[in-house]
Motif scaffolding. Structure first.
Motif: not given
Ligand code: CMX
Length: 433
Positions: A43, A268, A270, A273, A305, A309, A316-317, A360, A362-363, A365, A370
């Motif tokens: 990252r 899923p 990427h 989703a 959550l 799931k 977003h990353a 929560q 964790k996320a 963002n 999109v």
């Molecule tokens: N719901 C629940 N938990 C989430 C979350 C969400 N939408 N987004 C992030 N988190 C969690 C992560 O799973 C991670 O948990 P752990 O510490 O238990 O592993 C924690 O928050 C930290 O994650 P982050 O650093 O904020 O996000 P990442 O860079 O690791 O991941 C992404 C980014 C998009 C994979 C993640 O936000 C996610 O899984 N989102 C839902 C799926 C999604 O919408 N993907 C589409 C992205 C756009 C695309 O590429 O099309």
């Protein structure tokens, strides 16, 4: 051909620029790398170059320097259309200049001339397992086109490195020209009668997709243009773009490379989703028999959550604000069909889910990406088979990754080969601190 001539004219300067940068500043350190980055999906490690797009965490994507609203405003549109020609966007990505209408139409014409899909691709798709996911079909179709690669043939014959980008451009145009027809065929094969009308020479690339998939509402042409433009490029580090670049860096042609990129898009976390997100919205809708109250949705989001799931379409990353690609689609939906139940629901989710994700904690963002709304638009127009939605993403993504692949060849980017370490080495490095 206009694209070849325009890129050709820019190349001497670009090659000199890169050569000088590497020669004079090749040892300049641009970043540090931490153990959590090494162990955490790389990252934020700055290890790729793209001059085609850049994602600013606080602002979102810029395509050749233009934000989404700017690009949508600047690019030429068809008469009576609300959204620009995708051919104009491809011109912008490849050439780096805003096209005038003639230049946008020149790309559209290139696509028309190259749009015929060989019969063997359709035959192969028909032979696949009936339960195969549409993304498997798309990836296989792209791979099946590999036998027509101009790059592979020219490389075999012997060609100078300086010329690699020329057959890469040919292949990229041939591939992107065929994708709307292939996607429409996949849709028809999976959910209709397996028959697709011929492309209409009067329509542009995206409008032809709308025609071939059988959506009668004329405004779907605009939605198709918007969708493909928004999904085209998101700098180089996302899975589909990076995989395509990585595979192509071994001098594989674009068919091998993009087929691999599509396999990454099918995950899923990427591209998939978008299908997951629509599924989640429909689950909510079904459970509450319509748009729920704020409180009901709040609880439903927490239940998701708590069941382990993720909430698809959020997080977003790189981005740390609502994705402007989400905003553009949401604005379109609010303007054209504000009463649509799924759009109203997606709007409510936008109001509630960021708060839930924040609670929560964790996320990084909690904002929508999109995928949070794109399915609701398709659903509105009757494209309701949501396991097809990632195919649409793939068609759009082809534009960005092929444009990057052409420039990577033109600037002689080398085979990718980052270095890996053992956990023991990391532990020792940590002790040494
Ligand atoms: N719901 C629940 N938990 C989430 C979350 C969400 N939408 N987004 C992030 N988190 C969690 C992560 O799973 C991670 O948990 P752990 O510490 O238990 O592993 C924690 O928050 C930290 O994650 P982050 O650093 O904020 O996000 P990442 O860079 O690791 O991941 C992404 C980014 C998009 C994979 C993640 O936000 C996610 O899984 N989102 C839902 C799926 C999604 O919408 N993907 C589409 C992205 C756009 C695309 O590429 O099309």
């Amino acid at each position: 051909m206009i694209l070849r001539d325009k890129i050709s004219a820019q190349l001497p300067e670009w090659r000199e620029r890169v050569k000088t940068l590497l020669k004079e500043h090749g040892e300049t350190v641009i970043d540090r790398v931490t153990i959590s980055q090494v162990y955490g999906g790389m990252r934020d490690i700055k290890g790729l170059v793209s001059d085609i797009s850049y994602v600013d965490p606080a602002e979102g994507i810029r395509l050749r320097g233009y934000s989404i609203p700017e690009a949508l405003k600047l690019l030429p549109r068809p008469e009576g259309g609300d959204m620009p020609y995708v051919g104009g966007l491809y011109y912008l990505l490849l050439v780096g200049e805003t096209p005038n209408p003639e230049q946008a139409l020149a790309v559209e014409d290139e696509w028309k001339a190259r749009s015929v899909v060989p019969q063997h691709v359709f035959d192969m798709l028909r032979a696949l397992a009936p339960q195969a996911h549409p993304m498997q079909l798309l990836s296989q179709a792209v791979l099946a086109l590999q036998s027509s690669s101009v790059f592979a043939r020219r490389y075999e014959e012997g060609m100078k490195k300086d010329e690699y980008w020329l057959p890469m451009l040919e292949d990229s145009l041939n591939l992107t020209a065929k994708l709307p027809g292939i996607a429409a065929f996949i849709y028809s094969l999976k959910y209709r009668n397996g028959i697709v009308p011929h492309p209409d020479p009067e329509r542009d690339w995206a409008a032809n997709f709308a025609h071939m998939i059988g959506v009668k509402d004329k405004t779907y042409e605009d939605v198709a243009r918007l969708y493909f433009i928004l999904h085209s490029d998101h700098e180089s580090g996302n899975v589909s773009a990076h995989v395509t670049h990585l595979v192509a860096s071994s001098l594989s042609d674009i068919y091998y490379a993009f087929s691999a990129g599509l396999n990454g898009l099918a995950g899923p976390l990427h591209g998939l989703a978008n299908q997951e997100c629509l599924g989640w919205l429909l689950d909510v809708h079904k459970k509450f028999g319509g748009v729920p109250s704020r409180e009901e949705l709040y609880k439903f989001a927490w239940d998701t959550l708590d069941s382990g799931k993720v909430i698809p379409g959020y997080g977003h990353a790189v981005l740390r604000v609502p994705d402007p690609r989400f905003t553009a689609q949401m604005e379109y939906a609010r303007k054209h069909f504000p009463q649509d139940e799924l759009v109203r629901l997606a709007d409510l989710v936008f109001d509630v889910v960021p708060q839930v994700l924040k609670e929560q904690g964790k996320a990084k963002n909690p904002a929508p990406n999109v995928d949070a709304i794109s399915g609701a638009l398709q659903y509105h127009y009757g494209v309701r088979e949501f396991d097809f939605y990632t195919v649409l993403f793939g068609v759009g993504r082809a534009l960005g990754v092929t444009a990057n692949a052409v420039w990577a060849r033109a600037l002689g980017q080398p085979i990718e080969r980052p270095k890996s370490l053992t956990t023991k080495m990391l532990e020792e490095a940590a002790k040494g601190q």
